[in-house]
Design a protein around this motif. Structure first.
Motif, PDB file in Angstrom:
ATOM      1  N   ASP A  57       0.797  -1.228  -0.056  1.00 52.18           N
ATOM      2  CA  ASP A  57      -0.097  -0.259  -0.181  1.00 52.18           C
ATOM      3  C   ASP A  57       1.057   1.343  -0.145  1.00 52.18           C
ATOM      4  N   GLY A  68      -4.068   3.454  -1.559  1.00 52.18           N
ATOM      5  CA  GLY A  68      -4.927   3.404  -2.007  1.00 52.18           C
ATOM      6  C   GLY A  68      -4.529   3.261  -3.731  1.00 52.18           C
ATOM      7  N   VAL A 178      -6.735   7.683   3.775  1.00 53.54           N
ATOM      8  CA  VAL A 178      -5.929   6.636   3.131  1.00 53.54           C
ATOM      9  C   VAL A 178      -5.023   5.812   4.745  1.00 53.54           C
ATOM     10  N   LYS A 179      -4.742   7.484   4.603  1.00 58.54           N
ATOM     11  CA  LYS A 179      -3.637   6.863   5.843  1.00 58.54           C
ATOM     12  C   LYS A 179      -4.109   8.291   6.776  1.00 58.54           C
ATOM     13  N   PRO A 187      -6.205   5.369  13.444  1.00 61.55           N
ATOM     14  CA  PRO A 187      -6.780   5.284  12.904  1.00 61.55           C
ATOM     15  C   PRO A 187      -8.052   4.285  12.981  1.00 61.55           C
ATOM     16  N   LEU A 191      -9.512   7.004  10.176  1.00 57.60           N
ATOM     17  CA  LEU A 191      -9.196   6.463   8.887  1.00 57.60           C
ATOM     18  C   LEU A 191     -10.075   5.980   7.874  1.00 57.60           C
ATOM     19  N   GLY A 192     -10.547   6.163   6.476  1.00 59.69           N
ATOM     20  CA  GLY A 192     -11.950   6.397   5.863  1.00 59.69           C
ATOM     21  C   GLY A 192     -12.846   7.655   5.952  1.00 59.69           C
ATOM     22  N   TYR A 240     -13.167  -2.276   2.813  1.00 58.61           N
ATOM     23  CA  TYR A 240     -11.508  -2.396   2.633  1.00 58.61           C
ATOM     24  C   TYR A 240     -11.129  -2.564   4.454  1.00 58.61           C
ATOM     25  N   LYS A 241     -10.131  -2.886   4.510  1.00 54.27           N
ATOM     26  CA  LYS A 241      -9.315  -2.733   5.802  1.00 54.27           C
ATOM     27  C   LYS A 241      -8.041  -2.240   5.942  1.00 54.27           C
ATOM     28  N   GLY A 242      -8.179  -1.821   7.086  1.00 50.70           N
ATOM     29  CA  GLY A 242      -7.271  -1.106   7.803  1.00 50.70           C
ATOM     30  C   GLY A 242      -6.056  -2.059   8.608  1.00 50.70           C
ATOM     31  N   LEU A 257      -5.176   3.180   5.411  1.00 53.44           N
ATOM     32  CA  LEU A 257      -6.607   2.206   4.133  1.00 53.44           C
ATOM     33  C   LEU A 257      -6.362   0.877   3.195  1.00 53.44           C
ATOM     34  N   HIS A 258      -6.397   0.155   2.934  1.00 57.66           N
ATOM     35  CA  HIS A 258      -6.330  -1.147   2.091  1.00 57.66           C
ATOM     36  C   HIS A 258      -7.215  -1.211   1.406  1.00 57.66           C
TER      37      HIS A 258
END
Length: 729
Positions: A57, A68, A178-179, A187, A191-192, A240-242, A257-258
């Motif tokens: 990432d 992202g 995304v970070k 996070p 995050l997101g 998504y997953k963190g 964020l993935h």
């Protein structure tokens, strides 16, 4: 004190460029594209750099944002533009801010990417990036653009981050984090989240911890899901997953964020055309600089300088200046390009003979005989002064047209300010077009700082975003030039209005008397008269771009403030000791500024009235400048030389502290440069007989400049104007 208020009006005449936009997916690169369109440019392609491994990432890179990156491929469809992508093979190998082409460095991946874009779309002539505050990133983009002959557009550069942040939200940038990697950002909580939802929280963190609201300190990164440029579709992240990088950190946890799944929501009916996505692989076969036209070898031939007599003047010992021009009593020119090449070559040889090079040069005054050949003069200039030769930064520069040929000085005159310790200089060289200040697209800088003094390049009244002269005449140009100068000074934590101790104003000969008076009144009202700078007005035959005015501030920027620092602006009130007898000069004819016994600037005006007084008191004659009398001018020159000695001595400075000593003489004196050089040289030789502290070598201590007019005021009716700068720093 008058405050400079940034202008926010739209440009009058934008020069439309076709742009490839560097996109990371972040809010900044997207908003930079919107600014490009605001200024009339056209985005015709996108370019993106991604990790070698899709599962990665975020790279450990100061250059690229990649969080992202899995979603950026959809930007082609959202905007209806071709997207060029390249995987990052290199790493950070060149660590200095001033990037030099380094095989294997990650910057070379950007070069390869943009090289391919230009190959496939030759009409592209500019690159957009979202740089706000990072010199590291900006200078690398500029380096690549320079090699490819492209213009760097960085319309977010140096913009106020809170204002910028609010404008992004107001104009419809929809972006999510995304970070996150800063104290106060969690996070699990942030995050997101959409940017607009974090506005109040980020502003509070800015007040409490000083974090950058736009994330320029690496506090967070974003991914734009929608904006006004996404005409066809918006992006929706479904899942998504963190990923936590340092979950046990007691200061700030880093989360990325993935994306696991996303889709596009169409805004318009599909046109049936899907923009191409190009994967750029391999490396260009050549890394030749495409942006600079190197001159033919004709300028290196012996014929160029055949039968030409050079006269070089230098001053000082530690920080000194060298002036070089072509002595041509026939008042003809070999052509501006050949004359300039010969002068630059002679200076280069002279520097080399002393163990120096262009790397030692802080500032260059470029005087040319014909401003219509400005572009040709630049072509010659870039052959000699390059970033490669100036690895501590290229010198700052001012350029004006003077009546050189009419005075027998050939087509070009160059004066350089030289430092023995170039590693101590700090250079600001921004080549990107932005809203901040005019760019310097070429090997010259906006400003050079050395030993607490900021030598600023000549500034015109240019709208930075368009590089066009602002409308409204001389006063509007002056206000814009002051604003531009102050923006440059702010980069060194200084203000032109409060820290300038010497201010030179070049006025075009086209200005009427009324316009020159208005310029002076406007300028004086901008400074506090109690401790303002010494002012020098010079009437030039012409200025770059046909400008009305060009300003050149010299600013005091001490690295460490001293508690008892004194700024002393005043007039010498003691009698002037001459070689014989005594004479009191009218105190309105000179001014000086002494900064704590470390810096001294002085301007001396010898008017027709003062010249008559000098001649009558010394030899009983009556001065008449119309006759072009060498005898009378020798008397005035002798007075000037002894007056310079008095100014230095009264202020606690010696001849070894002298950095710059210029004498400006108008063409109406009807005396050639040869004659003026002779009389001033004789005057200083006479002075050396009675002043044991003056040490004359093969060259005089001064430089002579033929001008249309000069003086302390905009009337510029001096017969001789002296400009002096001395430094103990």
């Amino acid at each position: 004190m008058k405050h400079l208020v940034p202008k926010t009006s739209k440009p009058n005449r934008p020069r439309k460029m076709k742009v490839v936009a560097l996109v990371s997916g972040g809010k900044d690169s997207c908003f930079a594209m919107m600014r490009c369109i605001d200024y009339g440019h056209e985005i015709i392609a996108l370019a993106n750099l991604i990790p070698l491994d899709d599962s990665v990432d975020e790279l450990d890179s100061y250059m690229y944002q990649t969080a992202g990156h899995q979603i950026i491929v959809s930007y082609a469809e959202c905007m209806g533009l071709p997207l060029f992508r390249r995987r990052i093979h290199g790493s950070t190998r060149e660590h200095s801010v001033n990037y030099r082409m380094t095989p294997g460095d990650e910057v070379e991946d950007m070069y390869a990417l943009l090289h391919e874009v230009k190959r496939q779309i030759p009409s592209i002539n500019a690159v957009s990036s979202g740089a706000i505050a990072s010199d590291y990133q900006r200078m690398r983009v500029e380096s690549v653009c320079s090699r490819l002959g492209l213009v760097s557009l960085a319309f977010l550069w140096k913009q106020d981050q809170i204002t910028l942040f609010e404008e992004m939200i107001r104009r419809g940038i929809v972006a999510v984090t995304v970070k996150v990697a800063a104290i106060g950002l969690s996070p699990s909580e942030h995050l997101g989240r959409e940017l607009k939802d974090l506005k109040s929280h980020l502003l509070k963190l800015n007040e409490k911890y000083g974090i950058h609201v736009c994330g320029e300190g690496g506090e967070y990164e974003t991914l734009t899901l929608d904006c006004p440029l996404f005409h066809n579709a918006r992006i929706v992240i479904d899942k998504y997953k963190g990923i936590l990088d340092n979950p046990n950190s007691t200061i700030a946890s880093v989360g990325v964020l993935h994306p696991l799944a996303f889709h596009l929501e169409q805004k318009n009916a599909s046109s049936g055309h899907t923009p191409a996505v190009y994967e750029v692989e391999g490396n260009p076969t050549s890394t030749q600089v495409a942006g600079l036209h190197m001159l033919d070898s004709e300028f290196d031939s012996d014929e160029t300088i055949k039968n030409v007599d050079f006269r070089i003047s230098s001053t000082g010992r530690n920080l000194f200046s060298i002036g070089c021009w072509i002595r041509n009593s026939s008042k003809t020119s070999n052509g501006l390009e050949k004359d300039l090449a010969a002068v630059l070559r002679e200076i280069e040889l002279r520097l080399g003979a002393e163990g120096f090079g262009w790397v030692n040069v802080l500032y260059i005054h470029l005087y040319i005989s014909d401003m219509k050949k400005f572009a040709h003069a630049n072509e010659v200039y870039v052959k000699y002064i390059t970033g490669t030769k100036c690895h501590f930064g290229v010198p700052s520069r001012s350029t004006i047209e003077l009546p050189l040929v009419e005075c027998g000085s050939g087509g070009a005159y160059v004066e350089v300010l030289v430092a023995r310790e170039p590693e101590r200089k700090k250079v600001l060289h921004v080549q990107s077009i932005s809203c901040w200040a005019p760019s310097c697209i070429g090997p010259y800088s906006q400003a050079t700082q050395y030993n607490g003094v900021l030598y600023m390049a000549g500034q015109l009244g240019l709208d930075p975003a368009t590089m066009d002269l602002c409308a409204g005449g001389p006063i509007a140009e002056l206000e814009q030039a002051l604003q531009n100068s102050n923006a440059v000074a702010a980069s060194f934590n200084a203000s032109v209005l409060t820290s300038t101790f010497l201010f030179v104003i070049y006025c075009s000969a086209r200005l009427t008397s009324s316009e020159k008076t208005q310029v002076q009144e406007q300028l004086r009202s901008s400074f506090d008269s109690s401790d303002g700078p010494t002012f020098l007005y010079v009437i030039a035959s012409d200025l770059p771009k046909g400008a009305s005015v060009e300003v050149k501030p010299v600013v005091y920027t001490p690295e460490i403030e001293e508690e008892d620092e004194e700024l002393n602006m005043g007039k010498l009130r003691t009698q002037l000791e001459k070689i014989s007898g005594k004479l009191q000069l009218d105190e309105t004819c000179y001014q000086f500024r002494n900064i704590n016994g470390k810096l001294l600037s002085a301007i001396v005006s010898i008017t027709n009235t003062e010249a008559s007084k000098i001649c009558s008191q010394q030899d009983g004659s009556v001065f008449e400048f119309q006759c072009g009398s060498k005898k009378h001018m020798k008397t005035v020159a002798t007075f000037c030389a002894s007056f310079v000695a008095k100014i230095l001595r009264e202020n606690g400075f010696s001849w070894d502290d002298l950095v710059i000593l210029r004498f400006y003489h108008p063409t109406r004196l009807l005396l050639s440069e040869d004659v003026m050089d002779c009389v001033f040289s004789e005057a200083f030789l006479d002075l050396a007989q009675v002043d044991e502290n003056i040490k004359l070598g093969k060259e005089p201590l001064f430089n002579l400049l033929p001008v249309i007019g000069s003086g302390q005021s905009s009337s510029t009716d001096d017969l001789i104007t002296c400009e002096l700068l001395a430094s103990k720093l």
